[in-house]
Motif scaffolding. Structure first.
Motif, PDB file in Angstrom:
ATOM      1  N   GLU A   1       0.670  -1.257   0.085  1.00  0.00           N
ATOM      2  CA  GLU A   1       0.109  -0.189  -0.085  1.00  0.00           C
ATOM      3  C   GLU A   1       0.810   1.170  -0.031  1.00  0.00           C
ATOM      4  OE1 GLU A   1      -3.395   0.647   0.117  1.00  0.00           O
ATOM      5  OE2 GLU A   1      -3.627  -1.204  -0.887  1.00  0.00           O
ATOM      6  N   GLN A   2       2.200   1.176   0.775  1.00  0.00           N
ATOM      7  CA  GLN A   2       2.817   2.335   0.943  1.00  0.00           C
ATOM      8  C   GLN A   2       3.555   2.697  -0.636  1.00  0.00           C
ATOM      9  OE1 GLN A   2       5.358   2.297   4.395  1.00  0.00           O
ATOM     10  NE2 GLN A   2       3.530   1.767   5.711  1.00  0.00           N
ATOM     11  N   ILE A   3       3.835   1.536  -1.350  1.00  0.00           N
ATOM     12  CA  ILE A   3       4.731   1.868  -2.124  1.00  0.00           C
ATOM     13  C   ILE A   3       4.095   1.984  -3.877  1.00  0.00           C
ATOM     14  CG2 ILE A   3       6.915   0.842  -1.309  1.00  0.00           C
ATOM     15  CD1 ILE A   3       6.249  -1.505  -3.200  1.00  0.00           C
ATOM     16  N   ARG A   4       2.584   2.045  -3.706  1.00  0.00           N
ATOM     17  CA  ARG A   4       1.985   1.761  -4.887  1.00  0.00           C
ATOM     18  C   ARG A   4       2.002   3.311  -5.414  1.00  0.00           C
ATOM     19  NH1 ARG A   4      -4.233   1.474  -2.625  1.00  0.00           N
ATOM     20  NH2 ARG A   4      -4.248   3.444  -1.758  1.00  0.00           N
ATOM     21  N   GLN A   5       1.859   3.255  -6.926  1.00  0.00           N
ATOM     22  CA  GLN A   5       1.876   4.575  -7.804  1.00  0.00           C
ATOM     23  C   GLN A   5       0.606   5.289  -7.641  1.00  0.00           C
ATOM     24  OE1 GLN A   5       1.612   4.223 -12.086  1.00  0.00           O
ATOM     25  NE2 GLN A   5       3.488   5.281 -12.046  1.00  0.00           N
ATOM     26  N   LYS A   6       0.792   6.694  -7.312  1.00  0.00           N
ATOM     27  CA  LYS A   6      -0.367   7.451  -7.466  1.00  0.00           C
ATOM     28  C   LYS A   6      -1.024   7.472  -8.730  1.00  0.00           C
ATOM     29  CE  LYS A   6       1.603  11.056  -5.608  1.00  0.00           C
ATOM     30  NZ  LYS A   6       1.557  12.509  -4.971  1.00  0.00           N
ATOM     31  N   LEU A   7      -2.102   7.833  -8.777  1.00  0.00           N
ATOM     32  CA  LEU A   7      -2.701   7.993 -10.153  1.00  0.00           C
ATOM     33  C   LEU A   7      -2.196   9.327 -10.815  1.00  0.00           C
ATOM     34  CD1 LEU A   7      -5.206   7.035 -12.012  1.00  0.00           C
ATOM     35  CD2 LEU A   7      -6.696   8.430 -11.026  1.00  0.00           C
ATOM     36  N   SER A   8      -1.762  10.217 -10.160  1.00  0.00           N
ATOM     37  CA  SER A   8      -1.221  11.444 -10.812  1.00  0.00           C
ATOM     38  C   SER A   8      -0.044  11.065 -11.510  1.00  0.00           C
ATOM     39  CB  SER A   8      -1.084  12.577  -9.789  1.00  0.00           C
ATOM     40  OG  SER A   8      -0.408  12.237  -8.865  1.00  0.00           O
ATOM     41  N   ASP A   9       0.651   9.897 -11.148  1.00  0.00           N
ATOM     42  CA  ASP A   9       2.136   9.632 -11.619  1.00  0.00           C
ATOM     43  C   ASP A   9       1.916   8.982 -13.031  1.00  0.00           C
ATOM     44  OD1 ASP A   9       3.458  10.427  -9.344  1.00  0.00           O
ATOM     45  OD2 ASP A   9       3.347   8.568  -8.352  1.00  0.00           O
ATOM     46  N   SER A  10       0.583   8.600 -13.456  1.00  0.00           N
ATOM     47  CA  SER A  10       0.212   7.998 -14.810  1.00  0.00           C
ATOM     48  C   SER A  10       0.173   9.441 -15.694  1.00  0.00           C
ATOM     49  CB  SER A  10      -0.952   7.166 -14.706  1.00  0.00           C
ATOM     50  OG  SER A  10      -1.520   7.130 -15.936  1.00  0.00           O
ATOM     51  N   LYS A  11       1.002   9.168 -16.649  1.00  0.00           N
ATOM     52  CA  LYS A  11       0.762  10.483 -17.594  1.00  0.00           C
ATOM     53  C   LYS A  11      -0.567  10.570 -18.334  1.00  0.00           C
ATOM     54  CE  LYS A  11       3.692  12.886 -20.953  1.00  0.00           C
ATOM     55  NZ  LYS A  11       5.303  12.873 -21.693  1.00  0.00           N
ATOM     56  N   ARG A  12      -1.139   9.387 -18.709  1.00  0.00           N
ATOM     57  CA  ARG A  12      -2.303   9.440 -19.303  1.00  0.00           C
ATOM     58  C   ARG A  12      -3.399   9.884 -18.371  1.00  0.00           C
ATOM     59  NH1 ARG A  12      -4.699   3.961 -22.094  1.00  0.00           N
ATOM     60  NH2 ARG A  12      -2.640   4.418 -23.439  1.00  0.00           N
ATOM     61  N   ALA A  13      -3.331   9.455 -17.218  1.00  0.00           N
ATOM     62  CA  ALA A  13      -4.432   9.927 -16.380  1.00  0.00           C
ATOM     63  C   ALA A  13      -4.379  11.537 -15.950  1.00  0.00           C
ATOM     64  CB  ALA A  13      -4.287   9.316 -14.837  1.00  0.00           C
ATOM     65  N   ARG A  14      -3.104  11.988 -15.652  1.00  0.00           N
ATOM     66  CA  ARG A  14      -3.255  13.167 -15.453  1.00  0.00           C
ATOM     67  C   ARG A  14      -3.197  14.340 -16.532  1.00  0.00           C
ATOM     68  NH1 ARG A  14       2.629  11.860 -14.628  1.00  0.00           N
ATOM     69  NH2 ARG A  14       3.966  13.045 -16.195  1.00  0.00           N
ATOM     70  N   TRP A  15      -2.980  13.955 -17.716  1.00  0.00           N
ATOM     71  CA  TRP A  15      -3.385  14.704 -18.932  1.00  0.00           C
ATOM     72  C   TRP A  15      -4.963  14.539 -19.138  1.00  0.00           C
ATOM     73  CZ3 TRP A  15      -0.873  18.520 -20.640  1.00  0.00           C
ATOM     74  CH2 TRP A  15       0.522  18.665 -20.158  1.00  0.00           C
ATOM     75  N   THR A  16      -5.761  13.357 -18.919  1.00  0.00           N
ATOM     76  CA  THR A  16      -6.969  13.160 -19.157  1.00  0.00           C
ATOM     77  C   THR A  16      -7.701  14.139 -18.344  1.00  0.00           C
ATOM     78  OG1 THR A  16      -6.704  10.959 -20.028  1.00  0.00           O
ATOM     79  CG2 THR A  16      -9.044  11.767 -19.035  1.00  0.00           C
ATOM     80  N   ALA A  17      -7.179  14.356 -17.054  1.00  0.00           N
ATOM     81  CA  ALA A  17      -7.899  15.149 -16.078  1.00  0.00           C
ATOM     82  C   ALA A  17      -7.744  16.630 -16.433  1.00  0.00           C
ATOM     83  CB  ALA A  17      -7.321  14.881 -14.680  1.00  0.00           C
ATOM     84  N   LEU A  18      -6.613  16.951 -16.868  1.00  0.00           N
ATOM     85  CA  LEU A  18      -6.449  18.340 -17.348  1.00  0.00           C
ATOM     86  C   LEU A  18      -7.354  18.619 -18.516  1.00  0.00           C
ATOM     87  CD1 LEU A  18      -4.675  21.043 -17.826  1.00  0.00           C
ATOM     88  CD2 LEU A  18      -3.265  19.236 -19.498  1.00  0.00           C
TER      89      LEU A  18
END
Length: 467
Positions: A3-20
């Motif tokens: 749980e502590q080392i899992r990747q944040k969703l914002s570390d996904s380039k596709r996810a953060r640019w979709t949100a943008l």
């Protein structure tokens, strides 16, 4: 441990640019409605016999300035920042979108269905005196202004919310580029108004562009609901260790944190610079179509196209300058350069020479360059000066001060234009010099900010992307 080392969703380039893209398109719809009436000023002021509404320039100035009335005089934008920091992005964004749709509907009703007859006598005071707007204002203008004010409240709260969205998703990544693209799409909304409004209004009536704007805002509201789902997933993806840290009492926003914002000299320099810079841009656009017709002899049917060139230029240049800030830095320098260019452009608009369309086109294009330089560096610089937990309130205060200018400056310029109009012919020298003075003050503030950056170590001249 997983749980502590899992990747944040914002570390996904596709996810953060979709949100943008989602939130940026929502804001683009808002900017379309913001300026959808600006190209129609000559039609609004034309007599009813000619298909107009018979609004005098001073009434149009009141209407244009009403965008910020609730934000400024009822402190709603200020409270919006506190709501954002306290209640979070999703609640505040939903509230903003509903306000935008509701205000736009009132504005549409006023222009589409209210009688042009009937007036109300109003005095609009300023500290210690009167602005001179002590006259009878059309009831239609009052109702349209009320709708515009409610819409403006929602639009500005949406703006500060999206700024925090960008910081949440892009800190440590392409923050300035992301903010640049968001600004670029907002400018696309502005540009489309100058291209679409006049042809649509000519064919279907003055209220038709407003109806189109309402439809687009409803689409924007639906898009924001999609973003809500992504934001929930982002919060769930944050590692447990970060969640525990962020939930500690010292990392939560408190009302007392406002004092820390108010004591920050860098914050006030950016705030005042924002007031001057945007005060010399958006109010100018409110009158730009008329300037093209009267000073540069452009045909009314195509006069709105020239001002539309400015935001189109920013669509490309704002992300470009944002990428420069991300990789190289020089944030304060970019802001100074844009303010210098802005000042020179308004001086050129004031000069009684080259009163031809090609020169106006050149100046508008250069204005687009200036309008790309400053926002691409200004908005990503705020998180370098203000902590994340105070960021919503900080952006709200900046937008609040900006709205003071957006409320008062159009009214003052409208009155100046009225006083410099003789026998139907307007001399735009004084209004344009007024805009140039605002630009010059922005230059001075930018220079002071650059000096303060060296003293305080804000890192405004350093790159945003972490190695």
């Amino acid at each position: 441990m997983t749980e502590q080392i899992r990747q944040k969703l914002s570390d996904s380039k596709r996810a953060r640019w979709t949100a943008l893209i989602i939130v940026s398109v929502t804001m683009m719809m808002g900017y379309f409605l913001t300026d959808v009436i600006a190209p129609l000023e000559p039609m609004l002021e034309a007599p009813a016999a000619q298909g107009g509404l018979g609004w005098p320039p001073s009434d149009y100035g009141v209407f244009s300035g009403s965008y910020g009335f609730i934000n400024v005089f009822l402190f709603m934008l200020f409270f919006g920042g506190i709501i954002l920091d306290k209640a979070g992005i999703r609640f505040t964004g939903n509230l903003a979108c509903v306000l935008m749709v509701g205000g736009a509907l009132i504005k549409f009703y006023a222009i589409a269905f209210m009688s042009q007859e009937g007036t109300t006598y109003i005095n609009i005071p300023v500290i210690g005196s009167y602005t001179g707007f002590d006259h009878a204002i059309k009831n239609q203008v009052i109702m349209a202004s009320l709708g515009f004010a409610i819409f403006g409240t929602g639009c500005e709260i949406a703006g500060i919310t999206i700024s925090k969205v960008m910081t949440k998703w892009f800190t440590g990544h392409e923050l300035a580029l992301a903010m640049g693209i968001q600004v670029a799409l907002a400018r696309l909304g502005t540009a489309l108004t100058f291209i679409v409004s006049i042809p649509v209004a000519t064919r279907f009536g003055i209220s038709a562009p407003l109806l189109l704007g309402v439809i687009l805002l409803v689409i924007g509201l639906l898009l924001w609901l999609v973003y809500d789902v992504m934001d929930i997933k982002l919060d769930k993806s944050v590692p447990v260790s970060e969640n525990l840290s962020s939930s500690s009492e010292e990392d939560k926003f408190h009302i007392s944190d406002l004092g820390l914002i108010f004591k920050n000299p860098g914050f006030w320099l950016i705030t005042c610079m924002c007031f001057c810079f945007y005060g010399a841009i958006f109010p100018f656009l409110k009158f730009a179509t008329k300037i093209m017709i009267v000073k540069y002899h452009v045909a009314p049917v195509s006069a709105g196209i020239i001002p539309s060139l400015m935001p189109f230029g920013t669509i490309i240049l704002t992300p470009l300058f944002g990428a420069v800030y991300d990789k190289i830095g020089k944030g304060a320098t970019l802001m100074i350069a844009g303010s210098v260019l802005l000042t020179l452009i308004h001086i050129c608009f004031a000069l009684p020479v080259l009163n031809v369309a090609p020169f106006a086109i050149f100046l508008i294009i250069m204005l687009g360059v200036a309008f790309s330089l400053v926002p691409s560096a200004m908005w990503p610089s705020v998180p370098k000066i203000i902590p994340m937990k105070q960021l919503g309130s900080a952006y709200a205060i900046i937008f609040y001060i900006q709205n003071i200018g957006l409320a008062i400056i159009p009214m003052v310029i409208g009155k100046i234009i009225e006083r410099n109009t003789t026998d139907g012919v307007t001399d735009f020298t004084v209004p344009m010099i007024s805009f140039a003075v605002l630009g010059f003050v922005a230059v001075v503030l930018g220079c002071v900010l650059k000096v303060l950056d060296r003293v305080k170590g804000y890192a405004l001249e350093k790159a945003n992307i972490e190695d």
